[in-house]
Design an enzyme around this catalytic site. Structure first.
Site, PDB file in Angstrom:
ATOM      1  N   ASP A  63      -6.434  -7.161   1.642  1.00 32.22           N
ATOM      2  CA  ASP A  63      -5.121  -7.756   1.895  1.00 32.22           C
ATOM      3  C   ASP A  63      -5.193  -8.498   3.216  1.00 32.22           C
ATOM      4  OD1 ASP A  63      -2.103  -7.793   1.160  1.00 32.22           O
ATOM      5  OD2 ASP A  63      -2.148  -7.248   3.289  1.00 32.22           O
ATOM      6  N   LEU A  64      -4.753  -9.771   3.226  1.00 34.23           N
ATOM      7  CA  LEU A  64      -4.796 -10.565   4.449  1.00 34.23           C
ATOM      8  C   LEU A  64      -3.664 -10.141   5.377  1.00 34.23           C
ATOM      9  CD1 LEU A  64      -5.590 -14.146   3.086  1.00 34.23           C
ATOM     10  CD2 LEU A  64      -7.161 -12.302   3.707  1.00 34.23           C
TER      11      LEU A  64
ATOM     12  N   ASP B  57      -1.632 -12.798  -1.295  1.00 36.11           N
ATOM     13  CA  ASP B  57      -2.802 -12.798  -0.410  1.00 36.11           C
ATOM     14  C   ASP B  57      -3.639 -11.530  -0.601  1.00 36.11           C
ATOM     15  OD1 ASP B  57      -0.983 -11.034   0.585  1.00 36.11           O
ATOM     16  OD2 ASP B  57      -1.069 -11.728   2.663  1.00 36.11           O
TER      17      ASP B  57
END
Length: 373
Positions: free
Chosen positions: A242-243, A285
């Site tokens: 996960d960004l 994302d």
């Protein structure tokens, strides 16, 4: 952007049939224009026969049909062509039996029917021709029909052979070339259909922005890897990515910058992943990586660390240096039975655990328990 051409199979086949019919009709017009006079020229050696007048009349009719074909629908033109072919063929078979080219006209009508209309029409005309020829054969065998010409004189005439070659050789060649054109259209349709299916499959299985596979494809790959775990005696690694602080990139530099970052994540990941590894965009994302065939437990963690290093390298967009940050959860499925949903859930939970402890963190766990399928 130029709009992609959309093919209509029915329209293409209808066009091919119309073109094929017009090609045959043009051939018949040539036969009528030259063949009918050649037929009449045989009168110099056989004397004038009623069939010569008939041939001239049919020749005139087919030339007129060609000249005024635009006034008739395709279906009307077709049945006129078939009617002319049967009239000529019937006269030829009744007058000369198997010695003339009448059988060619009847057989050709079946070919034209199958090509220009449908298989059913072609088969119907073919069956009708067989029944008619059987009746004529019976009539000749029983003496009800006889050949009225002196065959040696008839066969010695150059005009006889010219007419025969025109009808029995050139006409089938034209029909055959029309069939080839028809086959080319069908082949083109098949190729276009295959390309369309591949394109649809790509759209269905691939995230169009990043090129990563979609979640359902990753799930299929994971299930396949799980189904062979007992055979290869190896573990399976699942990495949930996960960004971090991705929204500020979109807010500050625009969605084009965010899209570029997402693409870079997949492109950079593929420089690290092995040929059998799979990366999917889970949404937004978030990304998931499946690493099948893990021999050592440390192998999956090593791949995850390489991914983190590759993804978080400095990234420049439109002259701005953007910092890509992430959180990773890594779960290693033990050799015992473990299910797909369980691996994904644990990897997700580990990712959130890494996120709570700061950015660019990685949490790895080896499973020591069995999940129910």
């Amino acid at each position: 952007m130029q709009q992609e051409r959309i093919l209509d199979p029915k329209a293409m086949i209808a066009t091919a049939r119309a073109e094929s019919l017009d090609k045959v009709l043009a051939c018949l017009a040539v036969v009528g224009l030259f063949g009918a006079p050649l037929s009449a020229m045989r009168a110099t050696v056989t004397g004038w026969q009623a069939m010569y007048s008939y041939h001239l009349l049919m020749g005139f009719a087919v030339v007129m049909l060609w000249l005024f074909r635009a006034r008739f629908s395709q279906k009307a033109r077709f049945w006129m062509v078939i009617a002319l072919m049967w009239l000529i063929g019937t006269l030829g078979v009744v007058s000369l039996g198997m010695m003339g080219a009448g059988t060619w006209w009847l057989a050709s009508s079946a070919l034209v029917g199958g090509m220009s209309m449908s298989l059913r029409v072609g088969m119907g005309l073919g069956c009708a021709a067989i029944v008619f020829l059987l009746c004529v054969a019976a009539a000749f065998s029983q003496g009800l029909l006889t050949v009225s010409l002196e065959l040696d004189t008839y066969m010695a005439a150059y005009s006889t052979w010219a007419t025969y070659i025109l009808v029995a050789a050139w006409l089938p060649m034209v029909i055959f070339s029309a069939f080839v054109k028809h086959a080319d259209i069908v082949t083109q349709l098949a190729e276009e259909t295959a390309r369309a299916q591949l394109a649809l499959q790509e759209v269905a299985n691939t995230d169009m922005l990043t090129g990563a596979v979609r979640p359902h494809v990753l799930e299929q790959q994971l299930r396949a890897a799980l189904s062979t775990r007992d055979e290869n005696k190896k573990s399976i690694g699942v990495i949930f990515i996960d960004l971090d602080q991705f929204k500020p990139i979109n807010d500050t530099y625009g969605h084009a910058a965010g899209d570029a970052v997402l693409k870079a994540v997949v492109e950079r990941s593929r420089t690290v992943l092995r040929s059998g590894d799979v990366i999917a965009r889970a949404g937004g994302d978030e990304f998931v990586v499946v690493i099948p065939g893990v021999s050592l437990d440390s192998e999956a963690e090593l791949v995850a660390r390489k991914l983190r290093k590759a993804i978080t390298r400095p990234f420049t967009f439109d002259g701005h240096e953007l910092e890509i940050r992430l959180s990773m959860g890594v779960v290693i499925g033990a050799k015992e039975k473990v299910d797909c949903a369980g691996l994904m859930k644990i990897a997700d939970e580990l990712m959130y655990k890494a996120k709570r402890s700061g950015t660019n963190n990685l949490v790895c766990q080896k499973l020591d328990r069995t999940f129910a399928a």
